[in-house]
Design a protein around this motif. Structure first.
Motif, PDB file in Angstrom:
ATOM      1  N   GLU A  87       0.834  -1.202   0.000  1.00  0.00           N
ATOM      2  CA  GLU A  87       0.000   0.000   0.000  1.00  0.00           C
ATOM      3  C   GLU A  87       0.865   1.246   0.000  1.00  0.00           C
ATOM      4  OE1 GLU A  87      -2.450  -0.234   3.495  1.00  0.00           O
ATOM      5  OE2 GLU A  87      -3.709  -1.805   2.645  1.00  0.00           O
ATOM      6  N   THR A  88       0.380   2.269  -0.693  1.00  0.00           N
ATOM      7  CA  THR A  88       0.966   3.598  -0.641  1.00  0.00           C
ATOM      8  C   THR A  88      -0.140   4.534  -0.211  1.00  0.00           C
ATOM      9  OG1 THR A  88       2.456   3.052  -2.460  1.00  0.00           O
ATOM     10  CG2 THR A  88       2.158   5.399  -1.939  1.00  0.00           C
ATOM     11  N   ARG A  89       0.041   5.199   0.913  1.00  0.00           N
ATOM     12  CA  ARG A  89      -0.968   6.117   1.433  1.00  0.00           C
ATOM     13  C   ARG A  89      -0.911   7.447   0.702  1.00  0.00           C
ATOM     14  NH1 ARG A  89      -5.268   4.342   4.300  1.00  0.00           N
ATOM     15  NH2 ARG A  89      -4.648   2.305   5.043  1.00  0.00           N
ATOM     16  N   THR A  90      -2.106   7.988   0.392  1.00  0.00           N
ATOM     17  CA  THR A  90      -2.215   9.293  -0.263  1.00  0.00           C
ATOM     18  C   THR A  90      -2.881  10.305   0.664  1.00  0.00           C
ATOM     19  OG1 THR A  90      -4.330   8.659  -1.248  1.00  0.00           O
ATOM     20  CG2 THR A  90      -2.338   8.234  -2.547  1.00  0.00           C
ATOM     21  N   GLY A  91      -3.317   9.868   1.832  1.00  0.00           N
ATOM     22  CA  GLY A  91      -3.982  10.714   2.825  1.00  0.00           C
ATOM     23  C   GLY A  91      -4.249   9.888   4.062  1.00  0.00           C
ATOM     24  N   PHE A  94      -9.842   6.280   5.033  1.00  0.00           N
ATOM     25  CA  PHE A  94      -9.971   4.855   4.727  1.00  0.00           C
ATOM     26  C   PHE A  94      -9.669   4.552   3.264  1.00  0.00           C
ATOM     27  CE2 PHE A  94     -12.752   1.085   3.981  1.00  0.00           C
ATOM     28  CZ  PHE A  94     -12.100   0.220   4.845  1.00  0.00           C
ATOM     29  N   LYS A  95     -10.100   5.417   2.367  1.00  0.00           N
ATOM     30  CA  LYS A  95      -9.930   5.190   0.929  1.00  0.00           C
ATOM     31  C   LYS A  95      -8.710   5.900   0.344  1.00  0.00           C
ATOM     32  CE  LYS A  95     -13.797   2.941  -0.207  1.00  0.00           C
ATOM     33  NZ  LYS A  95     -13.942   1.879  -1.159  1.00  0.00           N
ATOM     34  N   ASP A  96      -7.925   6.573   1.168  1.00  0.00           N
ATOM     35  CA  ASP A  96      -6.768   7.332   0.686  1.00  0.00           C
ATOM     36  C   ASP A  96      -5.544   6.429   0.565  1.00  0.00           C
ATOM     37  OD1 ASP A  96      -8.278   9.676   0.630  1.00  0.00           O
ATOM     38  OD2 ASP A  96      -7.753  10.183   2.692  1.00  0.00           O
ATOM     39  N   SER A 154      -2.953   5.600   8.678  1.00  0.00           N
ATOM     40  CA  SER A 154      -4.390   5.379   8.588  1.00  0.00           C
ATOM     41  C   SER A 154      -5.009   5.736   9.940  1.00  0.00           C
ATOM     42  CB  SER A 154      -4.671   3.913   8.240  1.00  0.00           C
ATOM     43  OG  SER A 154      -6.049   3.659   8.300  1.00  0.00           O
ATOM     44  N   SER A 155      -5.814   6.763   9.960  1.00  0.00           N
ATOM     45  CA  SER A 155      -6.370   7.244  11.227  1.00  0.00           C
ATOM     46  C   SER A 155      -7.238   6.202  11.928  1.00  0.00           C
ATOM     47  CB  SER A 155      -7.159   8.533  10.993  1.00  0.00           C
ATOM     48  OG  SER A 155      -8.068   8.380   9.931  1.00  0.00           O
ATOM     49  N   GLU A 156      -7.821   5.257  11.168  1.00  0.00           N
ATOM     50  CA  GLU A 156      -8.660   4.212  11.770  1.00  0.00           C
ATOM     51  C   GLU A 156      -7.873   3.289  12.689  1.00  0.00           C
ATOM     52  OE1 GLU A 156      -8.413   4.661   8.451  1.00  0.00           O
ATOM     53  OE2 GLU A 156     -10.391   5.300   7.808  1.00  0.00           O
ATOM     54  N   ARG A 157      -6.579   3.201  12.482  1.00  0.00           N
ATOM     55  CA  ARG A 157      -5.763   2.277  13.262  1.00  0.00           C
ATOM     56  C   ARG A 157      -5.786   2.605  14.751  1.00  0.00           C
ATOM     57  NH1 ARG A 157      -0.461   1.202   9.407  1.00  0.00           N
ATOM     58  NH2 ARG A 157      -1.514  -0.302   8.032  1.00  0.00           N
TER      59      ARG A 157
END
Length: 192
Positions: A87-91, A94-96, A154-157
């Motif tokens: 994964e590469t985070r873009t924000g 959840f969908k970023d 990921s803020s959900e973590r």
């Protein structure tokens, strides 16, 4: 284990891939908690080949859109089967995230996960356990630990960590507490 899952694993093996039980199911079993849901991951097999194999077992729904999670739903059997991915985070939402599923091993997939206790897999056919991040030892010691410094991507973590603390009573290492604090800065990115 469900006989159909074993049959799927055998067909995936014939096509050149491997099927694994991952994450929460392995974690909960090792923690002595009820296993409510089995997460499956196909590694080392293309999306096209995985779709071809799964189609032998019924209708398959595929991801829709560039940022959709690479999960195929075998609707007739009620199974969700993810492709191993990087994964590469873009924000921070959840969908970023962007996904790479090309030639991804189970080890690569596990190393992108949030907590060491969630970064454990079991090969469906051989029963072999893969634990590149030391999750089994952390479970034995009653510690929840981030896999690495990417935890706050990921803020959900942070919320999942809090829920797991409540369910298990496990402690959290100092590094992971700091990582969870960073997650809190981006809770507004979580859709309600």
């Amino acid at each position: 284990m469900n006989e159909v899952i074993i049959e799927i694993a055998q067909e995936i093996e014939k096509a050149g891939g491997r099927l694994y039980i991952v994450g929460g199911a392995i974690r909960d079993e090792l923690m002595g908690l009820p296993v409510n849901d089995i997460d499956l991951v196909v590694a080392e097999l293309s999306a096209e080949s995985t779709l071809k194999v799964l189609s032998k077992f019924g209708k398959v729904s595929q991801p829709d859109g560039e940022n959709s999670f690479p999960v195929m739903k075998l609707t007739s059997l009620g199974l969700d089967i993810a492709l191993a991915r990087r994964e590469t985070r873009t924000g921070y939402g959840f969908k970023d995230v962007r996904f790479d599923t090309n030639s991804v091993s189970i080890i690569d997939d596990l190393k992108r996960r949030d907590l060491t206790c969630n970064a454990i897999a079991q090969d469906v056919l051989t029963g072999r356990i893969f634990d590149p991040c030391g999750g089994q030892m952390d479970i034995e010691e009653g510690i929840l630990r981030a896999v690495d410094e990417r935890f706050p991507e990921s803020s959900e973590r942070g919320l999942r960590l809090a829920g797991l603390v409540c369910r298990t009573g496990y402690g959290v290492d100092v590094f992971t507490i700091e990582q969870a604090r960073q997650c809190a800065q981006h809770y507004d990115a979580i859709p309600l």
